[in-house]
Motif scaffolding. Structure first.
Motif, PDB file in Angstrom:
ATOM      1  N   GLU A 116      47.316  55.097  36.400  1.00 42.40           N
ATOM      2  CA  GLU A 116      47.209  53.772  37.008  1.00 42.40           C
ATOM      3  C   GLU A 116      47.300  52.606  36.018  1.00 42.40           C
ATOM      4  OE1 GLU A 116      44.375  54.781  40.772  1.00 42.40           O
ATOM      5  OE2 GLU A 116      43.852  55.569  38.814  1.00 42.40           O
ATOM      6  N   ILE A 128      48.002  48.461  36.534  1.00 39.92           N
ATOM      7  CA  ILE A 128      46.856  47.574  36.378  1.00 39.92           C
ATOM      8  C   ILE A 128      47.177  46.415  35.438  1.00 39.92           C
ATOM      9  CG2 ILE A 128      44.524  47.442  35.381  1.00 39.92           C
ATOM     10  CD1 ILE A 128      44.084  50.311  36.429  1.00 39.92           C
ATOM     11  N   PHE A 131      43.543  46.199  28.794  1.00 39.05           N
ATOM     12  CA  PHE A 131      42.776  46.802  29.895  1.00 39.05           C
ATOM     13  C   PHE A 131      42.055  48.047  29.405  1.00 39.05           C
ATOM     14  CE2 PHE A 131      46.208  49.732  29.713  1.00 39.05           C
ATOM     15  CZ  PHE A 131      45.828  50.886  30.397  1.00 39.05           C
ATOM     16  N   TRP A 138      41.320  48.683  41.897  1.00 36.58           N
ATOM     17  CA  TRP A 138      40.463  47.657  41.303  1.00 36.58           C
ATOM     18  C   TRP A 138      41.237  46.736  40.368  1.00 36.58           C
ATOM     19  CZ3 TRP A 138      40.701  52.843  40.490  1.00 36.58           C
ATOM     20  CH2 TRP A 138      41.198  53.259  39.247  1.00 36.58           C
ATOM     21  N   ALA A 139      42.571  46.810  40.379  1.00 37.21           N
ATOM     22  CA  ALA A 139      43.403  46.166  39.361  1.00 37.21           C
ATOM     23  C   ALA A 139      43.173  44.665  39.244  1.00 37.21           C
ATOM     24  CB  ALA A 139      44.880  46.424  39.654  1.00 37.21           C
ATOM     25  N   THR A 153      41.281  43.225  36.223  1.00 39.09           N
ATOM     26  CA  THR A 153      42.030  43.025  34.983  1.00 39.09           C
ATOM     27  C   THR A 153      42.886  41.772  35.073  1.00 39.09           C
ATOM     28  OG1 THR A 153      42.051  45.385  34.454  1.00 39.09           O
ATOM     29  CG2 THR A 153      43.772  44.043  33.452  1.00 39.09           C
ATOM     30  N   GLY A 187      45.447  52.019  41.149  1.00 41.11           N
ATOM     31  CA  GLY A 187      44.511  51.116  40.489  1.00 41.11           C
ATOM     32  C   GLY A 187      43.948  50.120  41.484  1.00 41.11           C
ATOM     33  N   GLU A 192      40.389  51.615  31.540  1.00 36.86           N
ATOM     34  CA  GLU A 192      40.331  52.289  32.834  1.00 36.86           C
ATOM     35  C   GLU A 192      39.387  53.472  32.725  1.00 36.86           C
ATOM     36  OE1 GLU A 192      43.263  54.755  35.885  1.00 36.86           O
ATOM     37  OE2 GLU A 192      44.000  54.097  33.925  1.00 36.86           O
TER      38      GLU A 192
END
Length: 782
Positions: A736, A740, A460, A372-373, A376, A370, A462
């Motif tokens: 992921e 995240i 979240f 780009w976590a 979040t 993840g 995804e």
């Protein structure tokens, strides 16, 4: 269907023109591979973060008995071709590109930077040889913080760039950002930090390179997430055609994003094997893994949130700085992903996003479960901090702001449709699973006794793989390919470019194919890990459930149609009247007519039919993701914070998740639990720490703390009813999500526990010492 591991397919019916001896590593970990005449490599690494390399004296190491060669950066440059990072080139990176060598020549840029490679008859001798290499350095000021890297006066790590900017500042706006901020009842200013931590798979990086001078072919046994990306990277650096490189991968002990392509060390091993004409093996030790393999996160965010007095999150204006480390990697590409995902499942009306990437004397920023976590983490922390300011319940503020599911779907302000998201349902389900009013009563009773309990939630979504893009699939992650063949022994062989390293692809893909084609699970073999026979593919981004599951389903359907067409000639029946069940072809309504699919395949191979009959029982299938879709959910944690020691105990953890149609519930739940465990470790334990001089302070498991079974609670998982978007493929990725959403869930719970002390949290890493510091900072006289 029973979830058992599918056997790796190595049947003789796979067509090969190469010497079969190179398959001796199939199904093994890299560290298990032993080839005749194999040598071993070890790297001389810099003890300094930033320094000029004045000289490298290899004479004593060369004289050590058992040492075959000692190669410096200059030696390797003479035998390789400079070029960009293969993965960044595949992803279309067009930003600043620093110039550097495989092994450091002009300067070292982090502790652990490789300077020379010693190749010997054993790893022990190679390590001894490394100790005899004398390197003279001239120390330079270390660039350790993003703030210093942004200073025009900081010493540039790469001469061709002239500064330490990996990603020049860019800004994009969606909606009326200035107008939204101006019209808001209140604007809340925040600064949030996400700390540096890393992948730490059980198996580190490693490879065995074996060059055949007669064929001019280099074979690389690699621990990789894509045999084809590794092949491209090796071919680029060796200056050879891709068909002169073969990459084989067997069992892989985890990766989480670390093992995409080929590292500088792996490329040096490949070049060394070609130079010496003998196999060369390198497997990093844990110290190398922690110090130099790659790290992730370390991002900071300045946020302005436009809010109504009723708790509506109207808009965000975010300035992000990411520390990309010393060498090119994922860091400069992550901000664009975060920008697109930052609104999440909420009805945000405006977003401003500004990002800058900086270069520092640290390990390279790599993809980590993840990548780009932080979007979040930032969004879910902002919502909790707003709720605290307004006196609102954290669940209520999310329910107030979550976007409704409509037809046509609500659009994220950044442009993607929120088709089929079940964020509201996940929030509501968590409140059914966890009795919040009862917890608040228990919390009050515990506080009266000097115990501090807290509850936290976070939501979240995804893109796994996300909704269908209007422009269609594109790029290396766009289309998925598979070759499927019915073998003469009745085995349905699936040739996939996916490279499982803990995802159980051999199980899930076999289940899909078995169900769709009509054979028992045991009659499917998933063929992986050989760049000569599998199509291009890359395991990552939670894409394989949809993309590879989808191409398996459609490919099995195509192969089945082809087998039925051929069987119709054998059985003198219409293909429309034929069925395949339990590995047999039979005429509908006449079970006695059944013949095994193996017999059909054998008759096809015999070639007894004319040109008008297609007897090649093989298909090549592609899949663009169909209608795609989102995975997502809401997690909830209850924690107990000991305010005397700072130790956090997680009392209960609940996950309500939607990842589409479940292929294998055991696999899905394993992925969720594994991600949550890593998220818990990120908050409570793990940190890749550097000193002010750039020294690395987390090079062992005594300093880089990992969660154990004692730290991870039982994770309760509730699967939501998904909203189908595609007529056939509604499997969605799940790899992921746990990583995240777990960090904001845990941090929200800790902040709730510490609310009697007035603690507000603006960071992610909360080990015991930091918990005590936060309490002390909020209560100076305590």
């Amino acid at each position: 269907m029973t979830a058992i591991a599918a056997e790796r397919y190595t049947g003789a019916s796979i067509k090969r023109s190469e010497d079969p001896r190179i398959l001796t590593g199939a199904g093994r970990y890299v560290d298990d591979i032993k080839l005749p005449g194999m040598l071993h490599a070890a790297f001389v690494r810099s003890p300094m973060a930033h320094a000029q390399v004045l000289s490298v004296d290899i004479s004593a190491a060369q004289a050590l008995p058992g040492v075959v060669a000692v190669l410096t950066g200059a030696d390797l440059e003479a035998m390789t071709v400079p070029g960009p990072d293969a993965l960044m080139a595949l992803m279309g990176w067009a930003g600043p590109t620093p110039e550097f060598t495989l092994l450091a020549t002009d300067k070292v840029r982090l502790v652990g930077d490789p300077v020379a490679v010693v190749i010997a008859e054993s790893r022990y001798l190679a390590e001894d040889g490394c100790e005899l290499v004398e390197v003279e350095y001239d120390d330079l000021p270390a660039v350790v913080s993003a703030a210093f890297a942004l200073d025009p006066g900081s010493p540039p790590l790469f001469a061709n760039l002239g500064d330490n900017i990996a990603l020049p500042c860019s800004r994009h706006e969606f909606g009326d950002v200035a107008g939204t901020l101006a019209a808001a009842d209140r604007v809340i200013d925040l600064h949030i930090d996400v700390h540096r931590h890393q992948n730490v798979p059980m198996e580190g990086r490693g490879c065995v390179a074996s060059y055949d001078a007669g064929l001019g072919v280099l074979t690389m046994y690699a621990a990789t997430q894509s045999v084809h990306v590794t092949r491209i990277a090796v071919a680029m650096r060796l200056g050879t055609e891709p068909d002169k490189v073969r990459v084989l991968a067997g069992d892989i002990g985890g990766s989480f994003g670390l093992k995409i392509g080929a590292s500088r060390e792996e490329l040096a091993v490949a070049a060394s094997s070609r130079h010496l004409g003998r196999p060369v093996k390198w497997v990093e030790d844990r110290g190398e893994n922690l110090t130099a393999s790659g790290q992730a996160r370390e991002e900071s965010f300045d946020i302005r949130a436009a809010v109504s007095n009723d708790g509506d999150l109207l808009g965000l204006d975010v300035k992000m700085v990411v520390d990309t480390g010393a060498y090119p990697g994922m860091g400069a590409m992550v901000p664009a992903i975060m920008e697109g995902m930052l609104p999440g499942p909420y009805k945000l009306a405006a977003l401003g996003f500004e990002s800058t990437g900086v270069i520092t004397n640290k390990a390279t920023y790599v993809a980590y479960r993840g990548p780009w976590a932080s979007e979040t983490f930032v969004r879910e922390r902002v919502l909790n901090l707003i709720a605290k300011d307004l006196g609102l319940d954290p669940v209520d503020i999310r329910l107030r702001n979550v976007a409704p599911r409509t037809d046509p779907p609500t659009m994220m302000i950044t442009g993607r449709p929120l088709a089929g998201t079940t964020s509201r349902e996940s929030l509501e389900r968590v409140t059914q699973l966890v009795d919040f009013p009862a917890f608040r009563r228990r919390q009050a009773e515990a506080r009266a006794q000097g115990r501090y309990l807290g509850i936290g939630v976070a939501t979240f979504i995804e893109a796994a793989p996300g909704p269908r893009a209007p422009e269609g699939a594109s790029g290396p992650m766009g289309m998925e390919s598979m070759r499927l063949r019915l073998e003469e022994d009745g085995i349905v062989a699936l040739f996939t470019g996916q490279m499982p390293h803990g995802q159980s692809h051999q199980t899930t893909l076999a289940q899909i194919a078995a169900d769709e084609f009509g054979v028992p699970f045991e009659q499917v073999r998933v063929v992986i890990g050989d760049s000569d026979i599998v199509p291009f593919g890359l395991t990552g981004g939670s894409r394989s459930a949809t993309m590879t599951g989808g191409v398996t389903l459609h490919g099995a359907r195509q192969l089945k149609a082809k087998v039925l067409d051929f069987a119709a000639h054998l059985m003198e029946a219409s293909a429309q009247d034929l069925l395949i069940t339990d590995g047999n072809v039979w005429v509908r309504g006449d079970p006695a007519s059944a013949i095994a699919v193996s017999e059909v395949a054998q008759r096809a191979a015999a070639g007894q039919f004319g040109a008008g009959v297609d007897a090649e029982l093989e298909v090549e299938a592609t899949f663009d993701g169909g209608e795609g879709g989102w995975s997502g959910g809401t997690h909830c944690a209850i924690v107990d914070v000991d305010t005397e020691t700072g130790i956090v105990t997680i009392e209960r953890y609940v996950a309500a998740e939607d990842c589409g149609k479940l292929i294998n519930p055991a696999v899905v739940e394993g992925q969720i639990r594994g991600g949550v465990a890593q998220g818990i470790g990120a908050v409570l334990l793990e940190r890749s720490a550097y000193g002010e001089d750039g020294s690395f302070q987390s090079a062992t498991f005594m300093d880089y703390l990992m969660p154990t079974a004692c730290d991870i609670p039982r994770i309760e998982i509730e699967h939501l009813q998904t909203v189908p978007l595609d007529s056939d493929v509604n499997f969605r990725g799940v790899g992921e999500g746990g990583m995240i959403v777990a960090p904001p869930t845990i941090v929200n719970a800790i902040e709730d526990a510490l609310s009697p002390f007035g603690v507000r949290i603006y960071e992610q890493h909360l080990p015991p010492a930091r918990i005590l510091e936060l309490i002390a900072e909020a209560n100076p006289g305590r």
